[in-house]
Design a protein around this motif. Structure first.
Motif, PDB file in Angstrom:
ATOM      1  N   SER A  69     -23.340  -7.109  34.269  1.00 46.73           N
ATOM      2  CA  SER A  69     -24.341  -6.091  34.588  1.00 46.73           C
ATOM      3  C   SER A  69     -23.717  -4.713  34.798  1.00 46.73           C
ATOM      4  O   SER A  69     -24.409  -3.705  34.739  1.00 46.73           O
ATOM      5  N   GLN A  70     -22.401  -4.679  35.051  1.00 42.93           N
ATOM      6  CA  GLN A  70     -21.735  -3.395  35.274  1.00 42.93           C
ATOM      7  C   GLN A  70     -20.875  -3.012  34.062  1.00 42.93           C
ATOM      8  O   GLN A  70     -19.816  -2.417  34.190  1.00 42.93           O
ATOM      9  N   THR A  71     -21.361  -3.389  32.885  1.00 41.96           N
ATOM     10  CA  THR A  71     -20.640  -3.082  31.659  1.00 41.96           C
ATOM     11  C   THR A  71     -20.409  -1.581  31.521  1.00 41.96           C
ATOM     12  O   THR A  71     -21.216  -0.770  31.954  1.00 41.96           O
ATOM     13  N   LYS A  72     -19.297  -1.223  30.885  1.00 42.47           N
ATOM     14  CA  LYS A  72     -18.944   0.182  30.730  1.00 42.47           C
ATOM     15  C   LYS A  72     -19.643   0.817  29.530  1.00 42.47           C
ATOM     16  O   LYS A  72     -19.561   2.015  29.328  1.00 42.47           O
ATOM     17  N   LYS A  73     -20.286  -0.010  28.716  1.00 44.66           N
ATOM     18  CA  LYS A  73     -20.950   0.505  27.526  1.00 44.66           C
ATOM     19  C   LYS A  73     -22.399   0.031  27.472  1.00 44.66           C
ATOM     20  O   LYS A  73     -22.711  -1.065  27.926  1.00 44.66           O
ATOM     21  N   ILE A  74     -23.234   0.852  26.889  1.00 41.20           N
ATOM     22  CA  ILE A  74     -24.626   0.482  26.705  1.00 41.20           C
ATOM     23  C   ILE A  74     -24.738  -0.489  25.531  1.00 41.20           C
ATOM     24  O   ILE A  74     -23.966  -0.403  24.571  1.00 41.20           O
ATOM     25  N   CYS A 144     -31.164  -0.994  31.687  1.00 43.74           N
ATOM     26  CA  CYS A 144     -30.830   0.217  30.924  1.00 43.74           C
ATOM     27  C   CYS A 144     -30.945   1.443  31.834  1.00 43.74           C
ATOM     28  O   CYS A 144     -31.910   2.214  31.748  1.00 43.74           O
ATOM     29  N   PRO A 145     -29.967   1.644  32.719  1.00 45.60           N
ATOM     30  CA  PRO A 145     -30.015   2.748  33.696  1.00 45.60           C
ATOM     31  C   PRO A 145     -30.111   4.136  33.073  1.00 45.60           C
ATOM     32  O   PRO A 145     -30.560   5.078  33.725  1.00 45.60           O
ATOM     33  N   GLU A 146     -29.670   4.270  31.815  1.00 44.67           N
ATOM     34  CA  GLU A 146     -29.758   5.570  31.150  1.00 44.67           C
ATOM     35  C   GLU A 146     -31.190   6.083  31.095  1.00 44.67           C
ATOM     36  O   GLU A 146     -31.436   7.295  31.058  1.00 44.67           O
ATOM     37  N   LEU A 147     -32.148   5.172  31.099  1.00 46.69           N
ATOM     38  CA  LEU A 147     -33.563   5.553  31.052  1.00 46.69           C
ATOM     39  C   LEU A 147     -33.995   6.316  32.303  1.00 46.69           C
ATOM     40  O   LEU A 147     -34.927   7.120  32.255  1.00 46.69           O
ATOM     41  N   ILE A 148     -33.319   6.072  33.421  1.00 51.42           N
ATOM     42  CA  ILE A 148     -33.730   6.649  34.702  1.00 51.42           C
ATOM     43  C   ILE A 148     -33.699   8.174  34.669  1.00 51.42           C
ATOM     44  O   ILE A 148     -34.599   8.840  35.188  1.00 51.42           O
ATOM     45  N   VAL A 149     -32.660   8.723  34.065  1.00 54.31           N
ATOM     46  CA  VAL A 149     -32.474  10.179  34.093  1.00 54.31           C
ATOM     47  C   VAL A 149     -32.649  10.828  32.720  1.00 54.31           C
ATOM     48  O   VAL A 149     -32.390  12.023  32.557  1.00 54.31           O
ATOM     49  N   PHE A 150     -33.093  10.051  31.744  1.00 55.01           N
ATOM     50  CA  PHE A 150     -33.274  10.612  30.404  1.00 55.01           C
ATOM     51  C   PHE A 150     -34.536  11.474  30.382  1.00 55.01           C
ATOM     52  O   PHE A 150     -35.623  10.990  30.668  1.00 55.01           O
ATOM     53  N   ALA A 179     -31.625   4.661  42.684  1.00 57.36           N
ATOM     54  CA  ALA A 179     -30.400   5.186  43.303  1.00 57.36           C
ATOM     55  C   ALA A 179     -29.306   4.130  43.364  1.00 57.36           C
ATOM     56  O   ALA A 179     -28.145   4.404  43.044  1.00 57.36           O
ATOM     57  N   ASN A 180     -29.657   2.922  43.775  1.00 58.32           N
ATOM     58  CA  ASN A 180     -28.678   1.839  43.879  1.00 58.32           C
ATOM     59  C   ASN A 180     -28.127   1.451  42.512  1.00 58.32           C
ATOM     60  O   ASN A 180     -26.927   1.163  42.368  1.00 58.32           O
ATOM     61  N   THR A 181     -28.991   1.452  41.506  1.00 56.56           N
ATOM     62  CA  THR A 181     -28.551   1.117  40.144  1.00 56.56           C
ATOM     63  C   THR A 181     -27.598   2.176  39.613  1.00 56.56           C
ATOM     64  O   THR A 181     -26.561   1.852  39.020  1.00 56.56           O
ATOM     65  N   LEU A 182     -27.923   3.446  39.819  1.00 58.62           N
ATOM     66  CA  LEU A 182     -27.071   4.535  39.345  1.00 58.62           C
ATOM     67  C   LEU A 182     -25.730   4.547  40.057  1.00 58.62           C
ATOM     68  O   LEU A 182     -24.713   4.939  39.484  1.00 58.62           O
ATOM     69  N   GLN A 183     -25.737   4.120  41.313  1.00 62.21           N
ATOM     70  CA  GLN A 183     -24.497   4.092  42.088  1.00 62.21           C
ATOM     71  C   GLN A 183     -23.526   3.042  41.531  1.00 62.21           C
ATOM     72  O   GLN A 183     -22.309   3.220  41.574  1.00 62.21           O
ATOM     73  N   GLU A 184     -24.075   1.965  40.985  1.00 65.15           N
ATOM     74  CA  GLU A 184     -23.245   0.866  40.488  1.00 65.15           C
ATOM     75  C   GLU A 184     -22.760   1.080  39.057  1.00 65.15           C
ATOM     76  O   GLU A 184     -21.785   0.466  38.636  1.00 65.15           O
ATOM     77  N   ILE A 185     -23.444   1.955  38.318  1.00 60.17           N
ATOM     78  CA  ILE A 185     -23.107   2.125  36.905  1.00 60.17           C
ATOM     79  C   ILE A 185     -21.772   2.839  36.741  1.00 60.17           C
ATOM     80  O   ILE A 185     -21.408   3.693  37.556  1.00 60.17           O
ATOM     81  N   ASP A 186     -21.052   2.496  35.701  1.00 60.43           N
ATOM     82  CA  ASP A 186     -19.742   3.097  35.447  1.00 60.43           C
ATOM     83  C   ASP A 186     -19.879   4.577  35.099  1.00 60.43           C
ATOM     84  O   ASP A 186     -20.769   4.968  34.339  1.00 60.43           O
ATOM     85  N   GLU A 187     -18.977   5.409  35.645  1.00 62.35           N
ATOM     86  CA  GLU A 187     -19.012   6.860  35.438  1.00 62.35           C
ATOM     87  C   GLU A 187     -18.897   7.220  33.964  1.00 62.35           C
ATOM     88  O   GLU A 187     -19.502   8.185  33.498  1.00 62.35           O
ATOM     89  N   ARG A 188     -18.118   6.431  33.199  1.00 63.09           N
ATOM     90  CA  ARG A 188     -17.935   6.739  31.780  1.00 63.09           C
ATOM     91  C   ARG A 188     -19.197   6.435  30.966  1.00 63.09           C
ATOM     92  O   ARG A 188     -19.399   6.982  29.896  1.00 63.09           O
ATOM     93  N   ARG A 189     -20.021   5.560  31.496  1.00 62.59           N
ATOM     94  CA  ARG A 189     -21.267   5.233  30.802  1.00 62.59           C
ATOM     95  C   ARG A 189     -22.349   6.258  31.109  1.00 62.59           C
ATOM     96  O   ARG A 189     -23.126   6.649  30.240  1.00 62.59           O
TER      97      ARG A 189
END
Length: 421
Positions: A69-74, A144-150, A179-189
């Motif tokens: 779940s904490q993969t570095k790539k989408i 797909c956390p990218e959707l949160i701030v897209f 917020a919790n999901t974004l906190q866990e996501i890898d910075e490079r992703r």
């Protein structure tokens, strides 16, 4: 004997064809998901039924839980969710399976990501549809956390994100989940700059709570203190964050009071809440240095200028917001107390913004000392006010003193002019 050995060039072509087929199927699946959301929005019955289950299953199948779940790539197939072909495209009755609109026209997606579209739907409270929709939203956020701030790329609604919608709906649970999901996501992703840099700029937001643009500004205009504290702690780069017009949250509150006069009391209460840093009592795990930094930012809010070169005091005068003007003048930025004899305290006001001329210098020299960053002073703004409103400002003690001092300096010129004519 036939040679069945494939060449490198033929292998590349096979891979390209395979990718295109997978890509095409994936995009069709995404259009079906959009169609499922539209169908969910139009279902009238409240009880759970097969349609709810079918819609939820289509989302579960597409957004199957990743092994890590904490993969570095989408995931490659998730990238299609952000394709212009999808966001600028449509879905039709073939994707719906039934004609919900009783017509054969395509339904535009209008730049909405699948999460933004899901969060825009209103269904009956405490119904099976609400439960289904909540599960879909939670799934989209988690997988797909990218959707949160897209942001939405649509001219009229440009820049709005699911974070904005969660604030507008005052949904603390979804905001915490985001917020919790974004906190866990890898910075490079998902870089931190992308998370903190969202700002809505669409023209339809003018004169609404969305006019503030930034998540923190929108939270301030919603007057929800709990949401404001949460957004400040988890979605803001600082208290002094600004929108595309250079407005900080104080500028936005003043402008909102101007377009919504009935909200003036709420605006004043929110200004007090922000400038006195009352929200810090709801923020956890902050060190003393960080608290000091926040208080410093609160003071800075009243000194910041927007792209019109106006600080909040000047803006309040220009927008004829006397009560806000008075409130700002009473803050420690403009007012201080002095003790002359140890018994009585006197109030001293900084009148720099009331008049661009330095009155003390006028008394000593023949030259007028003009501020280098020239702008209309508060006194100049009052000339354009309606009479009743102008008198409110003119009767305010610091302004009255400026007028009195100016009269002392210029009354002889007026008397000479009267004698001459």
């Amino acid at each position: 004997m036939e040679n069945n050995v494939s060449t490198p060039r033929s292998q590349v072509k096979v891979k390209e064809v395979t990718y295109l087929l997978k890509s095409s199927r994936c995009k069709e699946q995404i259009r079906i998901l959009y169609a499922g959301l539209e169908k969910l929005a139009r279902l009238e019955h409240v009880e759970e039924n097969e349609e709810d289950a079918t819609i939820l299953k289509s989302f579960t199948t597409f957004f199957e839980k990743a092994k890590n779940s904490q993969t570095k790539k989408i995931k490659p197939k998730f990238r299609h969710l952000f394709d212009n072909e999808i966001l600028d495209g449509t879905f039709n009755d073939r994707h719906r399976a039934i004609s919900l609109l009783q017509k054969q026209e395509d339904s535009p997606i209008n730049g909405d990501t699948i999460l933004l579209r899901a969060m825009s739907i209103n269904v009956a409270k405490e119904s099976s549809h609400e439960e289904t929709l909540d599960k879909i939203i939670e799934m989209l956020i988690a997988q797909c956390p990218e959707l949160i701030v897209f942001p939405k790329d649509n001219l009229a609604h440009k820049g709005i994100t699911p974070v904005h919608l969660a604030i507008l709906k005052e949904n603390k649970e979804i905001l915490l989940h985001m917020a919790n999901t974004l906190q866990e996501i890898d910075e490079r992703r998902l870089p931190q700059e992308q998370i903190l840099g969202i700002c809505a700029v669409g023209p339809v937001f003018q004169d609404t709570v969305m006019m503030a643009g930034t998540p923190l500004g929108v939270a301030a205009l919603k007057f929800n203190r709990e949401i404001f504290a949460l957004v400040f702690e988890r979605f803001s780069s600082g208290l002094d964050v600004t929108n595309d017009k250079g407005d900080n949250i104080v500028h936005s509150l003043i402008k909102y009071a101007y377009v919504q006069p009935d909200k003036l009391n709420d605006v004043l209460e929110m200004l007090s809440y922000v400038l006195q840093c009352e929200f810090m009592t709801e923020i956890h795990e902050k060190k003393e240095f960080e608290m000091w930094k926040i208080r410093k930012q609160a003071r800075k809010l009243l000194m910041m200028t927007n792209k019109e070169k106006l600080n909040p005091l000047q803006l309040a005068a220009k927008r004829q917001q006397f009560r806000i003007f008075e409130f700002i003048m009473q803050t420690e930025v403009y007012r201080s107390r002095e003790s002359g004899d140890g018994l009585f305290n006197g109030e001293v006001y900084d009148i720099t913004e009331i008049e661009t001329l330095n009155l003390e210098e006028v008394a000593e020299t023949d030259e007028e000392q003009i501020k280098l960053d020239h702008h209309e002073s508060v006194m100049e703004y009052l000339v354009h006010h309606q009479t009743n409103n102008a008198f409110l400002f003119a009767d305010f003690v610091p302004v009255k003193e400026v007028i009195r001092e100016k009269w002392k300096s210029y009354k002889w010129w007026f008397l000479g002019w009267l004698l001459f004519i």
